[in-house]
Design a protein around this motif. Sequence first.
Motif, short mmCIF file in Angstrom:
data_model
loop_
_atom_site.label_atom_id
_atom_site.label_comp_id
_atom_site.label_asym_id
_atom_site.label_seq_id
_atom_site.Cartn_x
_atom_site.Cartn_y
_atom_site.Cartn_z
N PRO A 106 0.47 -0.84 0.04
CA PRO A 106 0.06 -0.20 0.31
C PRO A 106 0.76 1.56 0.13
CG PRO A 106 -0.91 -1.89 1.86
CD PRO A 106 0.35 -2.63 0.76
N ALA A 107 2.06 1.44 1.05
CA ALA A 107 2.83 2.74 0.72
C ALA A 107 3.70 2.52 -0.70
CB ALA A 107 3.79 2.74 1.86
N LEU A 108 3.56 1.54 -1.23
CA LEU A 108 4.27 2.14 -2.40
C LEU A 108 4.07 2.05 -3.17
CD1 LEU A 108 7.73 0.54 -3.68
CD2 LEU A 108 6.42 -1.49 -3.91
N ARG A 109 2.13 1.91 -3.94
CA ARG A 109 1.44 2.19 -4.60
C ARG A 109 0.94 3.53 -3.80
NH1 ARG A 109 -2.86 0.68 -4.09
NH2 ARG A 109 -4.08 0.83 -6.69
N ALA A 110 1.19 4.27 -2.63
CA ALA A 110 1.00 5.52 -2.72
C ALA A 110 2.13 6.40 -3.48
CB ALA A 110 0.66 5.31 -1.51
N ILE A 111 3.04 6.01 -3.02
CA ILE A 111 4.46 6.64 -4.17
C ILE A 111 5.08 6.25 -5.04
CG2 ILE A 111 4.47 7.94 -1.38
CD1 ILE A 111 7.17 5.42 -1.71
N GLU A 112 4.19 5.37 -5.90
CA GLU A 112 4.54 5.26 -7.32
C GLU A 112 5.30 6.93 -7.48
OE1 GLU A 112 3.40 0.72 -7.99
OE2 GLU A 112 2.18 2.44 -8.43
#
Length: 510
Positions: free
Chosen positions: A46-52
């Motif tokens: 989820p964090a990775l998707r948020a800052i892609e």
Amino acid sequence: MTSRADAALVARLRSDLEACQFSVESLTELWGEQADAALFRGQRVPALRAIETVDSPLATLARAFILGLPVTIPDFTAAMPALGIDGAVALGLVDYAGSSDEAQWVVPRLDLRPYSFIDSHGAGEFFIASDLGELALGHAIPEHHVLGVGGASMTLSGLMVGDPVGTVLDLGTGCGIQALHAARHAQHIIATDISERALELAALNAELNGVPSIEFRLGSLFEPVSGESVDQVVSNPPFVITPRTEGVPAYEYRDGGMVGDALVASVIRGTASHLRPGGTAQMLGNWEYTQTADAFDRIAEWLEATGLDAWIIEREVQSVEQYAETWIRDGGTRSGTPEFDELYRAWLDDFEERGVTRVGFGYIALRKPVSGSPSLLRLERLDGPLGSSALGTTIAASFAANDWLVAVGDAIADARLTVSGDVTEERHYWPGAEDPTVMTLRQGGGFARSYPLDTAVAAVIGACDGELSIRAIVDAIAQLLEVDGVALLVETLPSIRELVFAGVLLPPQR
């Protein structure tokens, strides 16, 4: 333990972290509360998707040091202009992905993240470096792993009594988090560990957070402070009960190398030898239940010859199966694999061989009397929700309440007590009934205890406003109930004493 050159690099690191607002609040705002919660559970998607699609220095540092991912050299250089890549490599934070001449990426070598908290001194925030976890490594952690801030370390920091003291011993410092907390109320801290790597990272964290009052010493348990005494001991010792079987990993941060719960018993006895009169200790521990002995009986035996006041609070009990599963997974070995099954069998074989049926976990609060014999041995089970995560104030207040109770003795009947402001009373009635069928006293803060009440005790507490003595209140209630006042006082006083210790009732001028 930090050279002058390293200190200069650490100062540049701190400058870069502050410049890009590398804080808990900024990171939560960057990827959102749900992604933050997922990270706490060990999930980074989820964090990775948020800052892609986010291109900022904060996002770059988050990808590298929290999510454990490679970042491009231009992005890292932009995020750390003062420290630079070579400085980060020198501090062991990152390494080039390939030769430095040809590399286009850098990869993290440490986990580095902000950590915020509130204690008795107010709000605070640290930067904490530790070893990369299973998420970043992609495999089980090595035995020499240095853990960052986890649930246990946050629990212990909340238990720490924050009264001003001279010297604190942080036994088994790990990444140094308890030593940093202790520096908020102590003049000097001695931080020990059996791991040289742990001491190196703890020294880095002390330098990074501008805390010069910590002295780091290498050695096992109390060996580094042989012949010395301190005002306070705090410890999250390597108490995890691990089979002493070939092939079972012995992680330095959690395994003390002793059989069963002997490590906890050893730490308690060692604490007794190193506390100054009036000194306190707060620590975490495990203890075993066997087929023939209750864990509390065994703990009482550990404490018997120490000369310490002791308060043991058991928070959880697990079956041996649950316990083994928890700690095998903690090391990064995944369920359903042959490795997991092999370790699981080793743990259960060990417990069966020694007759262990369950394992308890909880808090240990100790104090060395200023003079005379111990006056407190309290072993209790409190497995409900807590009213506060900062329990150090509660522990200190309860020790003070115990001293008052000992000093006042039977004269407590003539004391004028008041009810704490966080206390409420619940009453439940059958439909149409005038009198309650159940009355419960609830504490909002501290350990959030609840007490069932009878009519007399409820009436006494309701009248405790500091104006009348307990004796006068009980006499008035006895007249209303048409019972003997002396007998009612004798019946009521044990409950009053318990409520004073718990902080529900407050003595005069406290």
